[in-house]
Design a protein around this motif. Structure first.
Motif, PDB file in Angstrom:
ATOM      1  N   SER A   1      26.488 -23.434 -64.665  1.00 14.77           N
ATOM      2  CA  SER A   1      25.276 -22.679 -64.332  1.00 14.77           C
ATOM      3  C   SER A   1      24.178 -23.571 -63.768  1.00 14.77           C
ATOM      4  O   SER A   1      23.120 -23.079 -63.382  1.00 14.77           O
ATOM      5  N   GLY A   2      24.408 -24.903 -63.746  1.00 18.62           N
ATOM      6  CA  GLY A   2      23.420 -25.825 -63.211  1.00 18.62           C
ATOM      7  C   GLY A   2      22.514 -26.452 -64.252  1.00 18.62           C
ATOM      8  O   GLY A   2      21.666 -27.284 -63.926  1.00 18.62           O
ATOM      9  N   GLN A   3      22.668 -26.076 -65.508  1.00 16.00           N
ATOM     10  CA  GLN A   3      21.853 -26.622 -66.593  1.00 16.00           C
ATOM     11  C   GLN A   3      22.209 -28.092 -66.826  1.00 16.00           C
ATOM     12  O   GLN A   3      23.376 -28.431 -66.998  1.00 16.00           O
ATOM     13  N   ALA A   4      21.201 -28.974 -66.802  1.00 19.91           N
ATOM     14  CA  ALA A   4      21.433 -30.402 -67.050  1.00 19.91           C
ATOM     15  C   ALA A   4      21.492 -30.655 -68.554  1.00 19.91           C
ATOM     16  O   ALA A   4      20.733 -30.071 -69.323  1.00 19.91           O
ATOM     17  N   ARG A   5      22.431 -31.528 -68.952  1.00 24.31           N
ATOM     18  CA  ARG A   5      22.602 -31.884 -70.358  1.00 24.31           C
ATOM     19  C   ARG A   5      22.809 -33.392 -70.445  1.00 24.31           C
ATOM     20  O   ARG A   5      23.570 -33.969 -69.670  1.00 24.31           O
ATOM     21  N   THR A   6      22.138 -34.032 -71.405  1.00 25.14           N
ATOM     22  CA  THR A   6      22.320 -35.464 -71.620  1.00 25.14           C
ATOM     23  C   THR A   6      23.622 -35.667 -72.384  1.00 25.14           C
ATOM     24  O   THR A   6      23.795 -35.124 -73.462  1.00 25.14           O
ATOM     25  N   ASP A   7      24.549 -36.451 -71.801  1.00 22.59           N
ATOM     26  CA  ASP A   7      25.796 -36.708 -72.526  1.00 22.59           C
ATOM     27  C   ASP A   7      25.939 -38.153 -72.997  1.00 22.59           C
ATOM     28  O   ASP A   7      26.869 -38.472 -73.722  1.00 22.59           O
ATOM     29  N   SER A   8      24.990 -39.016 -72.618  1.00 19.95           N
ATOM     30  CA  SER A   8      24.947 -40.358 -73.202  1.00 19.95           C
ATOM     31  C   SER A   8      23.570 -40.963 -72.949  1.00 19.95           C
ATOM     32  O   SER A   8      22.852 -40.550 -72.038  1.00 19.95           O
ATOM     33  N   ILE A   9      23.254 -41.942 -73.780  1.00 22.00           N
ATOM     34  CA  ILE A   9      21.986 -42.650 -73.640  1.00 22.00           C
ATOM     35  C   ILE A   9      22.204 -44.114 -73.972  1.00 22.00           C
ATOM     36  O   ILE A   9      22.956 -44.446 -74.885  1.00 22.00           O
ATOM     37  N   ASP A  10      21.594 -44.984 -73.183  1.00 28.11           N
ATOM     38  CA  ASP A  10      21.600 -46.422 -73.433  1.00 28.11           C
ATOM     39  C   ASP A  10      20.150 -46.876 -73.470  1.00 28.11           C
ATOM     40  O   ASP A  10      19.375 -46.561 -72.557  1.00 28.11           O
ATOM     41  N   VAL A  11      19.793 -47.602 -74.514  1.00 26.09           N
ATOM     42  CA  VAL A  11      18.434 -48.089 -74.709  1.00 26.09           C
ATOM     43  C   VAL A  11      18.492 -49.598 -74.844  1.00 26.09           C
ATOM     44  O   VAL A  11      19.383 -50.131 -75.507  1.00 26.09           O
TER      45      VAL A  11
ATOM     46  N   LEU B   1      28.019 -38.178 -76.531  1.00 30.68           N
ATOM     47  CA  LEU B   1      28.407 -36.936 -77.201  1.00 30.68           C
ATOM     48  C   LEU B   1      29.594 -37.166 -78.132  1.00 30.68           C
ATOM     49  O   LEU B   1      29.668 -36.579 -79.207  1.00 30.68           O
ATOM     50  N   ASP B   2      30.521 -38.058 -77.729  1.00 28.77           N
ATOM     51  CA  ASP B   2      31.675 -38.364 -78.574  1.00 28.77           C
ATOM     52  C   ASP B   2      31.320 -39.299 -79.725  1.00 28.77           C
ATOM     53  O   ASP B   2      31.940 -39.257 -80.782  1.00 28.77           O
TER      54      ASP B   2
ATOM     55  N   GLN C   1      22.156 -37.263 -82.370  1.00 28.08           N
ATOM     56  CA  GLN C   1      21.896 -38.705 -82.406  1.00 28.08           C
ATOM     57  C   GLN C   1      21.415 -39.213 -81.058  1.00 28.08           C
ATOM     58  O   GLN C   1      20.607 -40.147 -80.999  1.00 28.08           O
ATOM     59  N   ILE C   2      21.875 -38.617 -79.982  1.00 28.64           N
ATOM     60  CA  ILE C   2      21.341 -38.962 -78.658  1.00 28.64           C
ATOM     61  C   ILE C   2      19.841 -38.686 -78.642  1.00 28.64           C
ATOM     62  O   ILE C   2      19.040 -39.522 -78.224  1.00 28.64           O
ATOM     63  N   GLY C   3      19.450 -37.503 -79.124  1.00 29.06           N
ATOM     64  CA  GLY C   3      18.032 -37.140 -79.159  1.00 29.06           C
ATOM     65  C   GLY C   3      17.221 -38.060 -80.050  1.00 29.06           C
ATOM     66  O   GLY C   3      16.099 -38.457 -79.703  1.00 29.06           O
TER      67      GLY C   3
END
Length: 190
Positions: free
Chosen positions: A123-133, A163-164, A170-172
């Motif tokens: 549908s075009g909705q963006a989702r965060t599937d990983s984060i690096d800090v 996500l895995d 936890q990403i949030g």
């Protein structure tokens, strides 16, 4: 869920319980870490009553050493890092682990970086599937290889969630941690 003693073998779950719903360090550590009492005791000695402004947790199983655990706490002026790791069977008696602390003044953080990988649903909705800090420090990295020992590198702290490995919660929480630390860097400490 029963927790194995440290050095506990192959009965550890592949996916650990989610700590992200727990707003306080004590509850999150007890839900997620294998050795929460060891971590919390070490951290409380350094916090000495200071308020925990934010924190992040990490845990994984390493084929060589067993369980690796980390807690990073910010009290508004310092980052306090606890790290616990099983000792390889060749380096100590069965069930041995290390427990270490590192205190980093926020005044030594020179840069905070946060990279999110986004995916789009049909549908075009963006989702965060990983984060690096990463938190770049003014201190120098002591672990340079022989080839590049002449090239000084700044020390950095790195954290990541997918996500895995941790899930959306936890990403949030890691993104919130990065934002809060970034908001404190460069400000005068109290």
């Amino acid at each position: 869920m029963s927790r194995p003693s440290f050095g506990g073998g192959n009965d550890l779950p592949a996916v650990f319980p989610d700590w992200s719903p727990y707003p306080d360090l004590d509850s999150a550590a007890r839900a997620y870490l294998r050795d929460p009492d060891v971590a919390l005791e070490a951290l409380s000695g350094v916090l000495n009553g200071a308020t925990v402004v934010c924190f992040t947790l990490e845990r994984f199983v390493n084929e060589v050493n067993g369980v690796w655990q980390e807690v990073v706490v910010c009290d508004g002026s310092r980052l306090i890092l606890w790290h616990g790791e099983d000792v390889p069977p060749t380096d100590g008696p069965a069930g041995s682990m290390t427990s270490s602390l590192r205190v980093v003044p926020l005044s030594t953080v020179t840069e905070v970086g946060c990279r999110r990988r986004l995916s789009r649903s049909p549908s075009g909705q963006a989702r965060t599937d990983s984060i690096d800090v990463y938190l770049l420090l003014s201190s120098m990295d002591e672990a340079g290889s022989a080839e590049d020992s002449q090239v000084p590198r700044h020390d950095a702290l790195r954290f990541g969630k997918t996500l895995d490995d941790g899930g959306a919660g936890q990403i949030g929480r890691l993104e919130d941690f990065a934002r809060l630390v970034a908001s404190l860097v460069g400000r005068p400490t109290l």
